[in-house]
Design a protein around this motif. Structure first.
Motif, PDB file in Angstrom:
ATOM      1  N   ILE A  67       0.836  -1.196   0.000  1.00  0.00           N
ATOM      2  CA  ILE A  67       0.000   0.000   0.000  1.00  0.00           C
ATOM      3  C   ILE A  67       0.876   1.254   0.000  1.00  0.00           C
ATOM      4  O   ILE A  67       0.464   2.316   0.436  1.00  0.00           O
ATOM      5  CB  ILE A  67      -0.988   0.020   1.192  1.00  0.00           C
ATOM      6  CG1 ILE A  67      -0.249  -0.075   2.515  1.00  0.00           C
ATOM      7  CG2 ILE A  67      -2.017  -1.093   1.051  1.00  0.00           C
ATOM      8  CD1 ILE A  67      -1.107   0.225   3.722  1.00  0.00           C
ATOM      9  N   GLY A  68       2.124   1.074  -0.473  1.00  0.00           N
ATOM     10  CA  GLY A  68       3.049   2.190  -0.553  1.00  0.00           C
ATOM     11  C   GLY A  68       4.135   2.178   0.503  1.00  0.00           C
ATOM     12  O   GLY A  68       4.790   3.193   0.731  1.00  0.00           O
ATOM     13  N   GLN A  69       4.360   1.033   1.135  1.00  0.00           N
ATOM     14  CA  GLN A  69       5.410   0.950   2.129  1.00  0.00           C
ATOM     15  C   GLN A  69       6.783   1.199   1.496  1.00  0.00           C
ATOM     16  O   GLN A  69       6.979   0.947   0.316  1.00  0.00           O
ATOM     17  CB  GLN A  69       5.462  -0.433   2.803  1.00  0.00           C
ATOM     18  CG  GLN A  69       4.208  -0.939   3.429  1.00  0.00           C
ATOM     19  CD  GLN A  69       3.376  -1.770   2.485  1.00  0.00           C
ATOM     20  OE1 GLN A  69       2.852  -1.260   1.511  1.00  0.00           O
ATOM     21  NE2 GLN A  69       3.221  -3.051   2.768  1.00  0.00           N
ATOM     22  N   THR A  70       7.730   1.642   2.333  1.00  0.00           N
ATOM     23  CA  THR A  70       9.096   1.877   1.859  1.00  0.00           C
ATOM     24  C   THR A  70       9.987   0.663   2.076  1.00  0.00           C
ATOM     25  O   THR A  70      11.049   0.570   1.489  1.00  0.00           O
ATOM     26  CB  THR A  70       9.723   3.067   2.608  1.00  0.00           C
ATOM     27  OG1 THR A  70       9.863   2.726   3.997  1.00  0.00           O
ATOM     28  CG2 THR A  70       8.906   4.331   2.438  1.00  0.00           C
ATOM     29  N   GLY A  71       9.557  -0.248   2.965  1.00  0.00           N
ATOM     30  CA  GLY A  71      10.377  -1.401   3.300  1.00  0.00           C
ATOM     31  C   GLY A  71      11.124  -1.218   4.608  1.00  0.00           C
ATOM     32  O   GLY A  71      11.767  -2.145   5.101  1.00  0.00           O
TER      33      GLY A  71
END
Length: 124
Positions: free
Chosen positions: A94-98
């Motif tokens: 859902i748009g996480q950066t990691g």
């Protein structure tokens, strides 16, 4: 006088399947089962439960505006993620950066929820 949270209501297409999934995830039980409502919780005296009710005919197509954050047990986040994926969840982006301290999953009907790093309070 104040109100208190009673149920979290989740619209579902397959109420029994959703209830079974979430009882396995949370180690809760089905407390009440009717044609148009299934309630799960720790026990009938628990302060909060989850209620599954029929949703619209349309399938979910956008990110939830509300989601559950779950704290992992003693085995840690990675073990819980693996266990819950084996129950039927899937990883979602859902748009996480990691670099987040949580993992985003979706239940069998696509409702997002997060498995957090272990926490002992609401703010720490």
């Amino acid at each position: 006088m104040t109100v208190s949270l009673h149920h979290i209501v989740i619209d579902a297409h397959d109420l029994p399947a959703q209830a079974r999934f979430w009882t396995q995830v949370l180690n809760w039980t089905i407390l009440s089962e009717r044609d148009r409502e299934i309630v799960i919780g720790v026990d009938e005296n628990a302060p909060v439960g989850i209620c599954f009710m029929p949703g619209s005919a349309a399938r979910k197509t956008t990110k939830n505006r509300l989601h559950l954050d779950l704290t992992p047990g003693p085995d840690g986040r990675d073990a819980e993620v693996d266990r819950i994926v084996a129950l039927g969840a899937r990883r979602v982006d859902i748009g996480q950066t990691g670099t987040e301290s949580w993992t985003v999953l979706a239940d069998p009907e696509g409702n997002e929820f997060c498995i957090l790093r272990p926490k002992t309070t609401l703010i720490a």
